[in-house]
Write a protein that holds these residues in place. Structure first.
Motif, PDB file in Angstrom:
ATOM      1  N   TRP A  89       3.675  -4.391  -7.039  1.00  0.00           N
ATOM      2  CA  TRP A  89       4.941  -4.726  -6.391  1.00  0.00           C
ATOM      3  C   TRP A  89       5.609  -3.517  -5.755  1.00  0.00           C
ATOM      4  O   TRP A  89       6.358  -3.663  -4.789  1.00  0.00           O
ATOM      5  N   SER A  90       5.364  -2.325  -6.296  1.00  0.00           N
ATOM      6  CA  SER A  90       6.024  -1.132  -5.767  1.00  0.00           C
ATOM      7  C   SER A  90       5.583  -0.822  -4.344  1.00  0.00           C
ATOM      8  O   SER A  90       6.254  -0.071  -3.629  1.00  0.00           O
ATOM      9  N   LEU A  91       4.452  -1.398  -3.904  1.00  0.00           N
ATOM     10  CA  LEU A  91       3.975  -1.191  -2.536  1.00  0.00           C
ATOM     11  C   LEU A  91       4.622  -2.157  -1.554  1.00  0.00           C
ATOM     12  O   LEU A  91       4.407  -2.051  -0.347  1.00  0.00           O
ATOM     13  N   GLY A  92       5.381  -3.100  -2.043  1.00  0.00           N
ATOM     14  CA  GLY A  92       6.029  -4.075  -1.184  1.00  0.00           C
ATOM     15  C   GLY A  92       5.110  -5.228  -0.826  1.00  0.00           C
ATOM     16  O   GLY A  92       3.983  -5.347  -1.315  1.00  0.00           O
ATOM     17  N   THR A  93       5.602  -6.098   0.055  1.00  0.00           N
ATOM     18  CA  THR A  93       4.840  -7.269   0.500  1.00  0.00           C
ATOM     19  C   THR A  93       3.857  -6.858   1.584  1.00  0.00           C
ATOM     20  O   THR A  93       4.222  -6.126   2.501  1.00  0.00           O
ATOM     21  N   PRO A  94       2.598  -7.298   1.506  1.00  0.00           N
ATOM     22  CA  PRO A  94       1.611  -6.947   2.535  1.00  0.00           C
ATOM     23  C   PRO A  94       2.104  -7.318   3.930  1.00  0.00           C
ATOM     24  O   PRO A  94       2.759  -8.338   4.132  1.00  0.00           O
ATOM     25  N   SER A  95       1.748  -6.489   4.895  1.00  0.00           N
ATOM     26  CA  SER A  95       2.284  -6.647   6.240  1.00  0.00           C
ATOM     27  C   SER A  95       1.468  -7.570   7.124  1.00  0.00           C
ATOM     28  O   SER A  95       1.937  -7.980   8.175  1.00  0.00           O
ATOM     29  N   VAL A  96       0.242  -7.868   6.751  1.00  0.00           N
ATOM     30  CA  VAL A  96      -0.612  -8.708   7.589  1.00  0.00           C
ATOM     31  C   VAL A  96      -1.266  -9.777   6.738  1.00  0.00           C
ATOM     32  O   VAL A  96      -1.353  -9.658   5.524  1.00  0.00           O
ATOM     33  N   MET A  97      -1.748 -10.815   7.415  1.00  0.00           N
ATOM     34  CA  MET A  97      -2.600 -11.771   6.729  1.00  0.00           C
ATOM     35  C   MET A  97      -3.957 -11.097   6.556  1.00  0.00           C
ATOM     36  O   MET A  97      -4.645 -10.797   7.528  1.00  0.00           O
ATOM     37  N   ILE A  98      -4.335 -10.816   5.327  1.00  0.00           N
ATOM     38  CA  ILE A  98      -5.551 -10.071   5.050  1.00  0.00           C
ATOM     39  C   ILE A  98      -6.740 -10.801   5.662  1.00  0.00           C
ATOM     40  O   ILE A  98      -6.934 -11.994   5.401  1.00  0.00           O
ATOM     41  N   PRO A  99      -7.543 -10.150   6.497  1.00  0.00           N
ATOM     42  CA  PRO A  99      -8.655 -10.856   7.160  1.00  0.00           C
ATOM     43  C   PRO A  99      -9.624 -11.466   6.157  1.00  0.00           C
ATOM     44  O   PRO A  99      -9.979 -10.852   5.154  1.00  0.00           O
ATOM     45  N   GLY A 100     -10.029 -12.642   6.410  1.00  0.00           N
ATOM     46  CA  GLY A 100     -10.969 -13.344   5.554  1.00  0.00           C
ATOM     47  C   GLY A 100     -11.290 -14.665   6.206  1.00  0.00           C
ATOM     48  O   GLY A 100     -11.157 -14.826   7.415  1.00  0.00           O
ATOM     49  N   TRP A 101     -11.688 -15.641   5.429  1.00  0.00           N
ATOM     50  CA  TRP A 101     -11.968 -16.945   6.013  1.00  0.00           C
ATOM     51  C   TRP A 101     -10.764 -17.870   5.933  1.00  0.00           C
ATOM     52  O   TRP A 101     -10.779 -18.960   6.442  1.00  0.00           O
ATOM     53  N   GLN A 150       4.384  -4.742 -15.057  1.00  0.00           N
ATOM     54  CA  GLN A 150       5.414  -4.738 -14.014  1.00  0.00           C
ATOM     55  C   GLN A 150       6.597  -5.608 -14.400  1.00  0.00           C
ATOM     56  O   GLN A 150       6.433  -6.688 -14.972  1.00  0.00           O
ATOM     57  N   ALA A 151       7.764  -5.127 -14.026  1.00  0.00           N
ATOM     58  CA  ALA A 151       9.000  -5.899 -14.139  1.00  0.00           C
ATOM     59  C   ALA A 151       9.913  -5.429 -13.023  1.00  0.00           C
ATOM     60  O   ALA A 151       9.920  -4.237 -12.668  1.00  0.00           O
ATOM     61  N   LEU A 152      10.684  -6.337 -12.455  1.00  0.00           N
ATOM     62  CA  LEU A 152      11.588  -5.963 -11.374  1.00  0.00           C
ATOM     63  C   LEU A 152      12.601  -4.933 -11.873  1.00  0.00           C
ATOM     64  O   LEU A 152      13.183  -5.074 -12.949  1.00  0.00           O
ATOM     65  N   GLY A 153      12.800  -3.899 -11.068  1.00  0.00           N
ATOM     66  CA  GLY A 153      13.731  -2.850 -11.432  1.00  0.00           C
ATOM     67  C   GLY A 153      13.105  -1.716 -12.219  1.00  0.00           C
ATOM     68  O   GLY A 153      13.801  -0.764 -12.587  1.00  0.00           O
ATOM     69  N   TYR A 154      11.779  -1.795 -12.448  1.00  0.00           N
ATOM     70  CA  TYR A 154      11.076  -0.759 -13.207  1.00  0.00           C
ATOM     71  C   TYR A 154       9.847  -0.289 -12.434  1.00  0.00           C
ATOM     72  O   TYR A 154       9.243  -1.050 -11.669  1.00  0.00           O
TER      73      TYR A 154
END
Length: 603
Positions: A249-261, A76-80
């Motif tokens: 990165w192409s999926l963007g920033t996750p929208s929630v705090m991933i459930p866990g501990w 991955q690289a930004l812009g690609y």
């Protein structure tokens, strides 16, 4: 006192193989030119450990030896566009990648870390710059800017979002029935919505994206291992619930705090385990241990009076290897663990402040001083604990309540002379505790006032200035536009210097612990620091607020070095550094939002 603990070892680890192999290759553009500083990641099928390296100036990359297995590999690289492959690593193998440049500007924006999204917001006029600062301070206080700004809304849509945000507290809970709206957002709501619609609306955008240079030199030689933490089974989530963990990165920033501990602070012990605190209410864990060789996670449950696991937040590791962390089983106290003698955390000792003294609390941070004593945040100041006498000393914040809000403590630290410090984030004040105060007496306290950010203060309109005089901040994440926002801090244990991360001021405050003289070191491009750890060479390390990046400041040469993280929306709240003779430096970063722990090894 000793307390009962319950242990749960999770079968949550990467497959163990005796054989190891080396994966290497090259990265080039579709037109053939070699690409330096490209992140290349590998994760075994069914495993929980992702290893990332960067291509060198010739476009070549080499992983350290990896266990034999089938791997997913991506570059991955930004812009690609993300390049993906698979490899059966039964023996050493090569895999070359060819990256294709993106042609859609929205695809590029979706890739961006929070700091570059903020940088791209319009700032052509004074009004633009006023609004940009409000977005930076008041619209990204609970999440990285790359999440909301990867979406586009018209003015009505942004207005609806601000309407919701002004009625949410620092924990993201809707509190409109319990308190007045956040005054800053309420006062500026209309002009903020118009500004955001111009930048991220359905029409032509006013955004101006400028990418940073890719990692090079030392920053491109690191190895980053990221460890997935398991989901909380009590949440009853379906298999495959996490569709985006920030690794692509192409999926963007996750929208929630991933459930866990939850994972907040973390430290490496000498046996290769990362111990981490958990401040999210749950039934199973107060403290966790991650084996960095296998990915296995062990949970330590200290029962609380409410039937849940007692929550923890801050942690430190003394030079002797002792871990100290705060614990709240009904009243905030301190806990002690020696991983060498108690590798499973079965004999944790808990120490409670006496009745009539403030408990540990606030955004609790723990540190040690040069006299072997432990300093910890209290809601209205700080506490000092002497492990030899097992006595607490209380230090009270002088400027606690003002017309502009209540000064709940954030970070805390101890210096080599035995003095303590704590951040009163709302009031831009650093509390100072005199370490010469005898145990059992009221702690002698003074304060250091941080200066407002001059350029932002100068931009405030007369109407807003009058409003700010009477504005009462409902919590520490509703700052004035010219606030410094001292958050978490660290002392140089080999010098008389305290470094403070000013999360709104985009600077490190350097404070002489003898004279209390203050100077400011701005971060490049107004990136926002969170916590500061000072290593044995006097370098100040800081994890960034919403930038998916770690910065190291060399005060001797006045030079910053940036180390990029391979996960979007990592949102680390803490940074710790392990330096052991004859071993490479390791930097530990607990990802609060993405629910991973990263260990970055310098090589």
């Amino acid at each position: 006192m000793r307390i009962a603990v319950f242990l749960l070892a999770l079968s949550f680890l990467a497959p163990a193989y005796a054989a190891q192999a080396v994966l290497s290759g090259s990265v080039s553009e579709s037109r053939g030119a070699k690409m330096a500083g490209v992140a290349v990641s590998a994760k075994p099928a069914g495993g929980t450990i992702t290893t990332t390296v960067y291509s060198d100036k010739a476009g070549n990359y080499t992983f350290p030896p990896l266990p034999a297995a089938k791997y997913r590999v991506w570059a991955q690289a930004l812009g690609y566009e993300t390049a993906k492959s698979e490899v059966d690593l039964s023996a050493s193998a090569k895999r070359n990648f060819e990256l294709v440049a993106m042609t859609d500007a929205e695809q590029v924006i979706r890739q961006l870390p929070g700091n570059l999204v903020l940088d791209a917001l319009p700032e052509a006029t004074e009004q633009d710059r006023r609004m940009k600062q409000l977005v930076r301070n008041d619209c990204t206080s609970c999440h990285t800017a790359s999440y909301p700004l990867q979406h586009r809304f018209d003015e009505a849509g942004w207005n609806a979002i601000i309407e919701l945000m002004k009625n949410a507290n620092v924990y993201g809970t809707y509190v409109a029935r319990d308190r007045q709206p956040s005054g800053i957002l309420d006062f500026h709501q209309k002009e903020l919505a118009a500004y955001l619609a111009r930048a991220r609306g359905p029409g032509k955008t006013a955004m101006r994206v400028k990418l940073d240079p890719r990692p090079s030199g030392e920053a491109a030689r690191v190895v980053i291992r990221e460890y997935d933490l398991p989901l909380d089974p009590d949440a009853n989530l379906p298999a495959g619930f996490v569709q985006n963990d920030g690794s692509d990165w192409s999926l963007g920033t996750p929208s929630v705090m991933i459930p866990g501990w939850g994972v907040h602070d973390a430290w490496l012990d000498d046996a290769g385990n990362v111990w981490f605190t958990c401040n999210i209410p749950n039934k199973r864990t107060s403290l966790g241990k991650l084996d960095t060789r296998t990915g296995e996670v062990t949970l330590v449950n200290i029962s609380a009076k409410n039937g849940l696991a007692a929550q923890s937040h801050g942690m430190t590791r003394t030079p002797e290897g002792i871990l100290w962390f705060n614990i709240n089983a009904g009243r905030g106290g301190l806990a002690r663990l020696d991983p060498r003698l108690d590798p499973m955390g079965e004999k944790i000792e808990v120490f409670l402040p006496p009745e009539g003294m403030s408990p540990t609390g606030g955004a609790t941070t723990v540190d040690y001083d040069g006299k072997g004593r432990i300093w910890v945040s209290a809601p209205d100041g700080a506490l000092r604990f002497d492990p030899d006498t097992q006595k607490f000393t209380q230090y009270k914040t002088i400027t606690y309540k003002t017309p502009n809000g209540t000064g709940v403590t954030y970070g805390a630290a101890g210096d080599r002379d035995g003095n303590g410090y704590w951040a009163v984030m709302i009031h831009d004040i650093i509390g100072v505790g005199d370490g010469a105060t005898p145990a059992g007496e009221a702690g002698k306290t003074s304060e250091i006032k941080l200066a407002p950010v001059k350029q932002e203060l100068a931009r405030v309109t007369p109407e807003a200035r009058e409003f700010y005089k009477t504005f009462s901040q409902p919590d520490f994440n509703s700052p004035l536009p010219f606030a410094q926002g001292p958050r978490r801090m660290g002392t140089d244990k080999n010098a008389d210097v305290l470094w403070v991360g000013n999360s709104w001021g985009a600077s490190l405050a350097r404070i002489d612990t003898r004279t209390h003289e203050v100077s400011y070191v701005p971060l490049p491009k107004r990136m926002q620091p969170y916590h500061v750890h000072v290593d044995s060479q006097h370098n100040a390390w800081t994890n960034l607020w919403g930038a998916d990046r770690v910065m190291r400041y060399d005060p001797k040469n006045r030079r910053w070095t940036a180390f990029d993280l391979p996960t979007r929306g990592a949102e680390p709240r803490y940074i710790s550094v392990r330096e052991a003779k004859g071993e490479p430096t390791q930097v530990v970063l607990p990802y609060f939002r993405a629910r991973k722990i990263a260990v970055m090894t310098l090589r």
